[in-house]
Structures are given as C-alpha cells and as structure tokens.
Scaffold this motif. Structure first.
Motif, PDB file in Angstrom:
ATOM      1  N   GLY A   8       0.115  32.899  50.325  1.00 33.86           N
ATOM      2  CA  GLY A   8      -0.826  33.457  49.351  1.00 33.86           C
ATOM      3  C   GLY A   8      -1.575  32.377  48.589  1.00 33.86           C
ATOM      4  N   ILE A   9      -1.282  31.120  48.870  1.00 33.20           N
ATOM      5  CA  ILE A   9      -1.876  29.890  48.356  1.00 33.20           C
ATOM      6  C   ILE A   9      -1.428  29.575  46.929  1.00 33.20           C
ATOM      7  CG2 ILE A   9      -3.983  28.552  47.977  1.00 33.20           C
ATOM      8  CD1 ILE A   9      -5.268  30.159  50.239  1.00 33.20           C
ATOM      9  N   LEU A  10      -1.669  30.431  45.944  1.00 32.24           N
ATOM     10  CA  LEU A  10      -1.222  30.155  44.582  1.00 32.24           C
ATOM     11  C   LEU A  10      -0.159  31.154  44.145  1.00 32.24           C
ATOM     12  CD1 LEU A  10      -1.448  28.553  41.955  1.00 32.24           C
ATOM     13  CD2 LEU A  10      -3.304  30.072  41.273  1.00 32.24           C
ATOM     14  N   PHE A  11      -0.504  32.439  44.149  1.00 32.32           N
ATOM     15  CA  PHE A  11       0.436  33.502  43.781  1.00 32.32           C
ATOM     16  C   PHE A  11       0.115  34.733  44.605  1.00 32.32           C
ATOM     17  CE2 PHE A  11       1.375  37.409  41.550  1.00 32.32           C
ATOM     18  CZ  PHE A  11       2.738  37.247  41.324  1.00 32.32           C
ATOM     19  N   SER A  12       1.152  35.477  45.019  1.00 28.58           N
ATOM     20  CA  SER A  12       0.918  36.729  45.737  1.00 28.58           C
ATOM     21  C   SER A  12       2.095  37.676  45.559  1.00 28.58           C
ATOM     22  CB  SER A  12       0.672  36.475  47.228  1.00 28.58           C
ATOM     23  OG  SER A  12       1.789  35.865  47.824  1.00 28.58           O
ATOM     24  N   ALA A  13       1.812  38.960  45.693  1.00 29.81           N
ATOM     25  CA  ALA A  13       2.821  40.015  45.744  1.00 29.81           C
ATOM     26  C   ALA A  13       2.791  40.542  47.177  1.00 29.81           C
ATOM     27  CB  ALA A  13       2.495  41.125  44.758  1.00 29.81           C
ATOM     28  N   ASN A  14       3.967  40.670  47.803  1.00 30.04           N
ATOM     29  CA  ASN A  14       4.037  40.944  49.232  1.00 30.04           C
ATOM     30  C   ASN A  14       5.020  42.056  49.560  1.00 30.04           C
ATOM     31  OD1 ASN A  14       2.644  38.309  50.403  1.00 30.04           O
ATOM     32  ND2 ASN A  14       3.938  37.719  48.685  1.00 30.04           N
ATOM     33  N   ILE A  15       4.772  42.704  50.677  1.00 28.79           N
ATOM     34  CA  ILE A  15       5.741  43.617  51.261  1.00 28.79           C
ATOM     35  C   ILE A  15       6.028  43.105  52.665  1.00 28.79           C
ATOM     36  CG2 ILE A  15       4.054  45.285  52.113  1.00 28.79           C
ATOM     37  CD1 ILE A  15       6.533  47.229  50.905  1.00 28.79           C
TER      38      ILE A  15
ATOM     39  N   SER B 107      10.012  32.546  46.266  1.00 28.68           N
ATOM     40  CA  SER B 107       9.757  33.939  45.935  1.00 28.68           C
ATOM     41  C   SER B 107      11.051  34.625  45.511  1.00 28.68           C
ATOM     42  CB  SER B 107       9.136  34.685  47.113  1.00 28.68           C
ATOM     43  OG  SER B 107       9.996  34.674  48.215  1.00 28.68           O
ATOM     44  N   ILE B 108      10.877  35.650  44.681  1.00 27.75           N
ATOM     45  CA  ILE B 108      11.992  36.497  44.289  1.00 27.75           C
ATOM     46  C   ILE B 108      11.565  37.940  44.545  1.00 27.75           C
ATOM     47  CG2 ILE B 108      12.970  34.936  42.577  1.00 27.75           C
ATOM     48  CD1 ILE B 108      11.608  36.619  40.411  1.00 27.75           C
ATOM     49  N   GLY B 109      12.537  38.769  44.887  1.00 29.54           N
ATOM     50  CA  GLY B 109      12.173  40.137  45.179  1.00 29.54           C
ATOM     51  C   GLY B 109      13.364  41.040  45.328  1.00 29.54           C
ATOM     52  N   TYR B 110      13.120  42.160  45.986  1.00 28.83           N
ATOM     53  CA  TYR B 110      14.117  43.185  46.155  1.00 28.83           C
ATOM     54  C   TYR B 110      14.069  43.718  47.580  1.00 28.83           C
ATOM     55  CZ  TYR B 110      17.091  47.131  44.993  1.00 28.83           C
ATOM     56  OH  TYR B 110      18.123  48.021  44.956  1.00 28.83           O
ATOM     57  N   ASN B 111      15.221  43.765  48.247  1.00 24.96           N
ATOM     58  CA  ASN B 111      15.341  44.334  49.589  1.00 24.96           C
ATOM     59  C   ASN B 111      15.797  45.775  49.465  1.00 24.96           C
ATOM     60  OD1 ASN B 111      14.825  41.777  50.422  1.00 24.96           O
ATOM     61  ND2 ASN B 111      16.586  41.603  51.749  1.00 24.96           N
ATOM     62  N   PHE B 112      15.223  46.638  50.277  1.00 25.13           N
ATOM     63  CA  PHE B 112      15.644  48.049  50.272  1.00 25.13           C
ATOM     64  C   PHE B 112      15.566  48.626  51.667  1.00 25.13           C
ATOM     65  CE2 PHE B 112      11.206  47.609  49.178  1.00 25.13           C
ATOM     66  CZ  PHE B 112      10.553  48.585  49.902  1.00 25.13           C
TER      67      PHE B 112
ATOM     68  N   GLY C 227       6.893  41.624  59.830  1.00 24.11           N
ATOM     69  CA  GLY C 227       5.624  41.148  59.318  1.00 24.11           C
ATOM     70  C   GLY C 227       5.541  41.322  57.823  1.00 24.11           C
ATOM     71  N   ARG C 228       4.563  40.682  57.268  1.00 25.03           N
ATOM     72  CA  ARG C 228       4.329  40.773  55.830  1.00 25.03           C
ATOM     73  C   ARG C 228       2.845  40.863  55.564  1.00 25.03           C
ATOM     74  NH1 ARG C 228       5.083  35.101  52.782  1.00 25.03           N
ATOM     75  NH2 ARG C 228       3.250  35.648  51.616  1.00 25.03           N
ATOM     76  N   ILE C 229       2.514  41.516  54.466  1.00 26.96           N
ATOM     77  CA  ILE C 229       1.142  41.556  53.988  1.00 26.96           C
ATOM     78  C   ILE C 229       1.215  41.473  52.473  1.00 26.96           C
ATOM     79  CG2 ILE C 229       1.040  44.082  53.954  1.00 26.96           C
ATOM     80  CD1 ILE C 229      -1.960  43.754  54.734  1.00 26.96           C
ATOM     81  N   GLY C 230       0.257  40.803  51.883  1.00 26.83           N
ATOM     82  CA  GLY C 230       0.283  40.640  50.438  1.00 26.83           C
ATOM     83  C   GLY C 230      -1.103  40.619  49.843  1.00 26.83           C
ATOM     84  N   ILE C 231      -1.112  40.517  48.541  1.00 23.34           N
ATOM     85  CA  ILE C 231      -2.360  40.369  47.806  1.00 23.34           C
ATOM     86  C   ILE C 231      -2.096  39.364  46.689  1.00 23.34           C
ATOM     87  CG2 ILE C 231      -1.942  42.327  46.271  1.00 23.34           C
ATOM     88  CD1 ILE C 231      -5.033  42.827  46.540  1.00 23.34           C
ATOM     89  N   GLY C 232      -3.006  38.444  46.516  1.00 19.48           N
ATOM     90  CA  GLY C 232      -2.794  37.405  45.516  1.00 19.48           C
ATOM     91  C   GLY C 232      -4.099  36.816  45.034  1.00 19.48           C
TER      92      GLY C 232
END
Length: 172
Positions: A40-47, A167-172, A60-65
């Motif tokens: 995401g280069i600087l910051f991104s939120a991803n799934i 990165s930090i996140g949550y797995n579900f 795969g992953r996709i994000g927006i940042g």
C-alpha cells in the motif's frame, strides 16, 4: 490492464460467493488488517482471503490506502495524499496446527495519479507499481488477533525500492 481487472473481478466474486454458506468458512481463512508500509506504499487497510478451505495455501488480498507525494517544486511545496489500491496473490506456508507461517506474494499497486516514489532523477511518475511480499505471519489457527512483519519491495520502472511492512489485524 485488462488482465488485472479480470483478476480483481474474480477475487471480488470469490469474496461475494463465499458468503452464501457461512458454515463452510474455516476459522482464519479471512483476515482484515491495517498495514504501515508494504504494497500500500504508506498506509492501507486490507482484506485477505484464502482460496482453499484452510488458513494456509493460495489466496489474495486487496486494499485501499494512501501515500503523500510532493506535486510542486522546492519553492511551492504542496504535499497531497494520493489513493493507492494494492492487489496481490499470495501463498502462505506453514503447519496447519501452528500459529507461525510465512507469506510470499506478488502483485500490483494502483495509484490515483502518477507519482514519483523514487529519487533517481526521473521526472516521469507512474500510476502502477509492481509489488512483492515476504512476510512472517502470526495468525491463530481458530481466528483472532494477528500480525505480520516483513520485506516488501516496490518495483517502479527499472528500479526496485527495498521496503518493509508491518500490519495488525484480525483473522476470522
């Protein structure tokens, strides 16, 4: 560009159709995370989603940042934020019963306008960058809090810019 849009469409369709049977979801098969650095280069939120019925394997992953770029000269400094969209295919290696795993991925990052990330004297910016990821992942096998740390080079033109991501996140 058409190939990238096709891959993006298939990835999004897979996410949508995965919602039809909630009992078939495997804990840890999906992840949502915020990332500093990385594709995401600087910051991104991803799934991130595994394409297999496991928390390991291909996915795969996709994000927006966003990234901040200088669009002016040295006397007229006007930093602006530019939207970034990282898209990657990745593979997670590890033992199914372990919280420790390793991710290898490759993809592209689209930016909202042409930007010059590298200071190598080029005046021509880009709006598409190649990306790779070599990440350690700590992800619980039954879902929950997870984190990642690793090497994420960004490829622009004929240059490879060494970079890292956390990165930090949550797995579900």
């Amino acid at each position: 560009m058409k190939l990238t849009l096709t891959i993006l469409s298939l990835f999004l369709c897979n996410l949508l159709f995965a919602q039809e049977a909630t009992t078939s979801n495997i804990p840890g098969q999906n992840s949502f995370y915020a990332e500093l650095g990385g594709p995401g280069i600087l910051f991104s939120a991803n799934i991130d989603r595994r394409f297999t019925k496991s928390n390991l394997g291909i996915g795969g992953r996709i994000g927006i940042g966003f990234v901040t770029d200088d669009f002016g000269d040295m006397y007229n400094y006007t930093p602006k934020s530019v939207l970034t969209v990282p898209l990657q295919l990745n593979y997670i290696f590890g033992k199914p019963s372990s919280v420790h795993s390793f991710e290898i991925g490759a993809g592209v990052t689209f930016t909202g306008k042409k930007i010059d990330l590298f200071s190598y004297g080029d005046t021509i910016g880009q709006s598409i960058f190649g990306t790779a990821s070599f990440m350690y992942r700590r992800q619980p096998t039954d879902g929950g809090f997870s984190w990642r740390l690793g090497f994420t080079p960004i490829i622009g033109g004929s240059y490879v810019e060494p970079s890292g991501g956390v990165s930090i996140g949550y797995n579900f």
